[in-house]
Scaffold this active site. Structure first.
Site, PDB file in Angstrom:
ATOM      1  N   THR A 126      -8.665 -23.531  25.443  1.00 32.23           N
ATOM      2  CA  THR A 126      -7.749 -24.307  26.284  1.00 32.23           C
ATOM      3  C   THR A 126      -8.769 -24.979  27.399  1.00 32.23           C
ATOM      4  OG1 THR A 126      -6.201 -24.048  27.853  1.00 32.23           O
ATOM      5  CG2 THR A 126      -7.350 -22.145  27.438  1.00 32.23           C
ATOM      6  N   TYR A 169      -4.069 -15.838  32.288  1.00 26.26           N
ATOM      7  CA  TYR A 169      -3.960 -16.789  30.934  1.00 26.26           C
ATOM      8  C   TYR A 169      -5.591 -17.097  31.035  1.00 26.26           C
ATOM      9  CZ  TYR A 169      -3.566 -20.200  27.461  1.00 26.26           C
ATOM     10  OH  TYR A 169      -3.743 -21.224  26.573  1.00 26.26           O
TER      11      TYR A 169
END
Length: 350
Positions: A126, A169
């Site tokens: 990501t 995250y």
């Protein structure tokens, strides 16, 4: 029987599109998914109906070490997309986030290492590994933020950008990203990491936590308000899922030649748009005005992120991405004819 290609998270948004393409090309595919995300069981049924001879399913959690080892031992290649995908969830359940994203990835890497074979692995990372990017000087134009540096404005954020993990995250995905790359270095696994920006398209179950483009469309189609965190001038580069699948397939096929690379994957500057621009386009597509509600900025929200895609396009041989307005129209058409998705009432974090 040939060894199947393993797609973890294969019933999810990107995973189901990837599994469909692989099966359509004649490959046997093992879909490994816990079916925890609402609606993804429909994706699995769709895959099994389209490719009854090619798709097998293993419904199991990524943290199930025995099940994951069995799947990895059979695989001819691995696409690792299973993850806890939401920044918001990582802030309320950081232990689960760690277990799924980092420990689950580590267990998969260990299973592949212990095989002692060069099994290609493509990992879905990501852009959050680059942190909040608050050190980049930005200007706010009439449509959105852009870097003051003309080179950054022209090309976007490249792989040389320092890693800076923010939120649980960002830490879990970033640490997994680095573990994948190091297992390539230390143990000779043919690995590739794709650091994705905003992927959108058919089979996306947009929710309040993840999948903001589909979520915005779903709200608008239902005549419901859209809540925007921050000022709406934050900019992302949008990449249609069909283009993302092209990149995943190329990364798999060229894994030995890539030599363990991390590549930024997104729509690039040509598909860089602000939330405001997307909402305006949705109003044009639907022919109705959208009520927008404002809320405070949320943790982990970058004001600007656009992928520098030059390395990925060159090394993977990718063509020009689908223009975002055309892709948005395709997604709107798919959502209008798709079965009703589970409803969520809160807004998405881009």
């Amino acid at each position: 029987m040939t060894a199947p290609i393993l797609v973890t998270g294969g019933a999810g948004f990107i995973g189901s599109n990837l599994a469909d393409r692989l099966a359509g090309l004649g490959h046997d595919v093992m879909v490994y998914d816990s079916l925890a995300r609402p609606g993804v069981e429909r994706n699995l049924r769709w895959l099994q109906q389209r490719h009854p001879q090619r798709i097998t399913a293993l419904v199991a959690d990524l943290r199930d070490e025995a099940a994951l080892r069995r799947a990895a031992q059979q695989a001819s290649a691995v696409f690792h997309l299973a993850a806890q995908v939401a920044v918001t969830t990582s802030l309320t359940a950081p232990v689960e986030d760690f277990d799924v994203n980092l420990r689950g990835t580590f267990l998969l890497l260990e299973a592949l290492r212990q095989r002692g074979e060069a099994v290609p692995l493509v990992f879905a990372s990501t852009n959050k590994v680059y942190g909040g990017l608050g050190e980049i000087a930005l200007a706010r134009g009439p449509e959105g933020y852009h870097p003051a540096d003309p080179q950054l404005h022209a090309h976007g954020i490249g792989e040389q950008q320092p890693l800076d993990f923010h939120t649980p995250y960002g830490c879990s995905k970033g640490a997994a990203d680095q573990y994948v790359l190091d297992y390539g270095r230390s143990f000779g696994l043919p690995v590739t990491v794709l650091r994705m920006s905003c992927i959108y398209g058919q089979r996306q179950m947009g929710t309040e936590d993840q999948g903001w483009v589909a979520h915005f469309l779903l709200r608008a189609l239902a005549g419901e308000p859209i809540t925007v965190f921050g000022d709406g001038f934050q900019v992302r580069d949008l990449l249609h899922v069909d283009d993302a699948v092209d990149a995943y397939l190329a990364a798999w096929r060229q894994a030995p030649q890539l030599g363990g690379r991390a590549l930024n994957l997104g729509g690039g500057p040509a598909n860089a748009v602000s939330l405001r621009q997307v909402i305006d386009a949705i109003e044009t597509l639907t022919g109705r005005s959208v009520t927008v509600q404002r809320a405070e900025w949320r943790a982990g929200d970058q004001r600007y992120y656009v992928s520098d895609t030059r390395a990925a396009r060159q090394l993977l041989g990718l063509g020009a991405p689908l223009p975002w307005r055309e892709g948005l129209a395709r997604l709107a058409a798919w959502l209008q004819q798709a079965p009703a998705a589970p409803r969520h009432t809160a807004p998405a974090l881009p």
